[in-house]
Design a protein around this motif. Sequence first.
Motif, PDB file in Angstrom:
ATOM      1  N   LYS A   1      29.660 -42.124 -62.447  1.00  0.00           N
ATOM      2  CA  LYS A   1      30.859 -42.763 -62.992  1.00  0.00           C
ATOM      3  C   LYS A   1      31.333 -43.827 -62.017  1.00  0.00           C
ATOM      4  CE  LYS A   1      35.575 -41.602 -64.539  1.00  0.00           C
ATOM      5  NZ  LYS A   1      35.440 -42.064 -65.933  1.00  0.00           N
ATOM      6  N   SER A   2      31.791 -44.971 -62.552  1.00  0.00           N
ATOM      7  CA  SER A   2      32.245 -46.045 -61.678  1.00  0.00           C
ATOM      8  C   SER A   2      33.333 -46.864 -62.362  1.00  0.00           C
ATOM      9  CB  SER A   2      31.072 -46.961 -61.308  1.00  0.00           C
ATOM     10  OG  SER A   2      31.490 -47.981 -60.428  1.00  0.00           O
ATOM     11  N   ASN A   3      34.263 -47.396 -61.557  1.00  0.00           N
ATOM     12  CA  ASN A   3      35.305 -48.304 -62.024  1.00  0.00           C
ATOM     13  C   ASN A   3      35.394 -49.490 -61.062  1.00  0.00           C
ATOM     14  OD1 ASN A   3      36.795 -46.726 -64.282  1.00  0.00           O
ATOM     15  ND2 ASN A   3      36.729 -45.258 -62.593  1.00  0.00           N
ATOM     16  N   LEU A   4      35.695 -50.651 -61.595  1.00  0.00           N
ATOM     17  CA  LEU A   4      35.888 -51.841 -60.766  1.00  0.00           C
ATOM     18  C   LEU A   4      36.976 -52.697 -61.399  1.00  0.00           C
ATOM     19  CD1 LEU A   4      34.876 -53.538 -58.321  1.00  0.00           C
ATOM     20  CD2 LEU A   4      33.368 -54.720 -59.942  1.00  0.00           C
TER      21      LEU A   4
ATOM     22  N   GLY B   1      37.632 -50.423 -56.403  1.00  0.00           N
ATOM     23  CA  GLY B   1      36.711 -49.709 -57.272  1.00  0.00           C
ATOM     24  C   GLY B   1      36.291 -48.390 -56.671  1.00  0.00           C
ATOM     25  N   ASP B   2      35.513 -47.648 -57.445  1.00  0.00           N
ATOM     26  CA  ASP B   2      34.975 -46.379 -56.963  1.00  0.00           C
ATOM     27  C   ASP B   2      33.616 -46.132 -57.601  1.00  0.00           C
ATOM     28  OD1 ASP B   2      35.565 -45.620 -59.574  1.00  0.00           O
ATOM     29  OD2 ASP B   2      37.214 -44.306 -59.040  1.00  0.00           O
ATOM     30  N   LEU B   3      32.878 -45.212 -57.015  1.00  0.00           N
ATOM     31  CA  LEU B   3      31.561 -44.821 -57.519  1.00  0.00           C
ATOM     32  C   LEU B   3      31.402 -43.328 -57.287  1.00  0.00           C
ATOM     33  CD1 LEU B   3      28.758 -45.593 -58.658  1.00  0.00           C
ATOM     34  CD2 LEU B   3      28.023 -45.959 -56.287  1.00  0.00           C
ATOM     35  N   HIS B   4      31.172 -42.556 -58.364  1.00  0.00           N
ATOM     36  CA  HIS B   4      31.112 -41.109 -58.294  1.00  0.00           C
ATOM     37  C   HIS B   4      29.743 -40.614 -58.753  1.00  0.00           C
ATOM     38  CE1 HIS B   4      35.579 -40.411 -57.982  1.00  0.00           C
ATOM     39  NE2 HIS B   4      35.559 -41.651 -58.450  1.00  0.00           N
TER      40      HIS B   4
ATOM     41  N   ASN C   1      35.199 -44.820 -52.377  1.00  0.00           N
ATOM     42  CA  ASN C   1      36.326 -45.674 -52.761  1.00  0.00           C
ATOM     43  C   ASN C   1      36.243 -46.974 -51.971  1.00  0.00           C
ATOM     44  OD1 ASN C   1      37.510 -43.905 -54.585  1.00  0.00           O
ATOM     45  ND2 ASN C   1      38.773 -42.924 -53.034  1.00  0.00           N
TER      46      ASN C   1
ATOM     47  N   PHE D   1      31.688 -39.277 -53.732  1.00  0.00           N
ATOM     48  CA  PHE D   1      32.165 -40.556 -54.243  1.00  0.00           C
ATOM     49  C   PHE D   1      32.593 -41.495 -53.122  1.00  0.00           C
ATOM     50  CE2 PHE D   1      35.813 -37.779 -54.066  1.00  0.00           C
ATOM     51  CZ  PHE D   1      36.903 -38.563 -53.738  1.00  0.00           C
TER      52      PHE D   1
END
Length: 803
Positions: A672-675, A700-703, A718, A716
Amino acid sequence: MRRIAFIITCLLSQLVFAQEITILDTDSREPVINVVVHNQDKSRIVLSDFDGKCDLSVFDRNERLEFVHLSYQYKKSTKAQILRRGSRVYLTLSPEQLDEVVMSVSKWEQQKKDIPQKVATIDARSVAFTNPQTAADLLQQSGQVFVQKSQLGGGSPMIRGFATNRLLLSVDGVRMNNAIFRGGNIQNVISIDPFSVRNTEVIFGPGSVIYGSDAIGGVMNFFTKPAQFSQKDSMSISGNSVYRFASANEEHTIHADFNFGKKKWAFLGSVSYSDFGDLRMGSHGPDSYLRNNFVLRRNDVDFLVPNANPKKQIPTGYEQINLMQKIRHKPNNNWNYDLSLYYSETSDFARYDRLIRPNTDGTGLRSAEWFYGPQKWFMSNVQITKKGRGKFYDGVKLTTAYQHFEESRNERAFQDPIRFTAREKVDALSVNLDFENKKIGNLRLYYGGEYVFNKVHSNGYQENISSGLIASAASRYPDGATWQTIAGYINSEFKSRPNFTYMAGLRYSHVWIDAVFDRTYFPFPFSAARLNNGALTGSLGFSWFPRADFQVTANGSTGFRAPNIDDIGKVFDSEPGSVVVPNPNLEPEYAYNVELGVHKNLKDKLVFNGAVFYTYLVDALVRRDFDFNGETEILYNGELSNVQAIQNAAKAYVYGFEFGLDAFLTQNLSLKSNLTLTKGIEEDDSGIDSAARHAAPTFGDLHLIWKDQRLKADLFLNYNGEIDFDDLALSERNKPFLYTEDDNGDPFSPSWYTLNFRSQYQISNALSTTLSLENITNQRYRPYSSGIASAGTNLILSVDYSF
């Protein structure tokens, strides 16, 4: 013989009854209908009924069973294990489902896939796993909201370049924003207990059609856990207790809630208490963040003493208690009555960013004390809901609420015995009447009205802490000032085709302000401020599925913020050497927003989300230099200060891009990722451009997530990008002590990252534990615009017991 047959029959019926199980939703505890339960070769199959019940008597005791539902995650268990665990099975919603129901956009249930705006949801399951210390951390850990902190007891969300009083907070449908929500960073969100949250919905972009003033950048709606009715004839009792420890600030938190349910009555009580110590920062990062010394008072004298551990931010600790009580009554299927009571109180807590300000010559500290008094919030909320076909509605909801807010500011300069205190109280009343009408073919209408009344109580005094003498002083706001609004709205959802949905809405709001100024301490050139403003806002958008696995959304909307008491009547020190004075000549500010979004699902294995947005703000209420009775400087709290005031003196452009990715690599492993990238520009009346203060850096983050029936683990990263000096807002350049220096000696906000791990293990149906290790590499970092450095390596342990 008949007696023996009767006994055998009773035993068999008891055996069959004992093999009946109930399948429930993990978060809502509501029954899940039409769950397929089968053995491994699918030779025997049963289906859950309307009450989520099904009979497992057709299966062998040690047979491996599979639970399958389109909207829920796949689950396996043996019949024996299920019976041992109380004959209940809990299923978790699949994260890739588009049929998620949200409440925030219309105040009634709507399918998320039909909504053209971006809405992020954070459910109770995610909250329990991320284990946030406060509701501000709850938002931040979603990876989609940036949070600024001036102190440990705080958290000011930023969404799409807007923050503070340009974002709206709501609890169970009641607006939390009051007449003294300010443009500077606010921490009211910490009054919401994360343990009481059932789910949180974040609307990105203007939400003024439903929520009125302040909803320019977005809306954060917190829905708390409801009292649960019994699913059987007898009373049901359930509860939950949690203990949590965090090493970075030596946090100790305890929580307990209890639910008593009958068929028509339900009662829920909740209590949480937290004790936070001083926060320790990391080891690897700028030395300018270190707390090398602090002020200690001995024998009525202030001393600047060295800090034995410069990574310990003294003082930052505080305590907090949260209480909630809910009572529900459901006399029949059409009527529902809810009474909800909420209370939150903190101890005093230091405003850390003011305690690290250097004095004018840079040899010491400016303040000996700067702390907020107890932050208190009370709300009583009565909600009456009726479902069923009326002449003009299918559902009607009446919500009445009373809120009481208390806060204070206390400051004292180094070596000065005079402590200045400003205390504020706000009483807020609100009434909302909301209707839903879904009888008109493919058109659904949502409409209603709102009335809100706020009264502000404000006083100031100064105390000589050596002699104990107390004298009156200027208040922060005009005492007795009132702010009120009345509004009506209509919102519509039209499904022109099964794959195409329109949404449109209009709202008219009228706002009144009445304030009388005390000219004892300042010779204001006016004695009162009376504002009378109206605002019309609207929205129009669509959701389109060209294919079943591909969605396109577009939305245009307007938002507004009417001036409040903080804007027109505040007197305070905004920054070293500057004082803000009242300005009664203000108008509302307006925002015009467009956004385009896409959602792509590749065979339920890869899900992409993307959105681009652009917002134009006009008549922006900003702090600028001001002329006070012909003077550009006045004496405030013993210091000659530059005069400023809130003015309609700017316009702003904010634009950006948001991206999300979910990849389901195997049945157990996912990514899962958000930017988020945001750019904001303010332009004042003179045509000078500068960076917008509340435009967050790229973050953003990357899990990488592993999950099976008992264990969930998340490794994850951050990340926050840099904001260099040229892109730093002018107001932030005036606070170099919050930042570090670049090669030219100018302040800037450096980039940073953290590597983290969290896990949750379900020991039994009743008992679970979480273990997290945050900031594993022990980075020393301070998020953009924050006054406090974040935690270094932080071990978090918690134990959760439910019954």
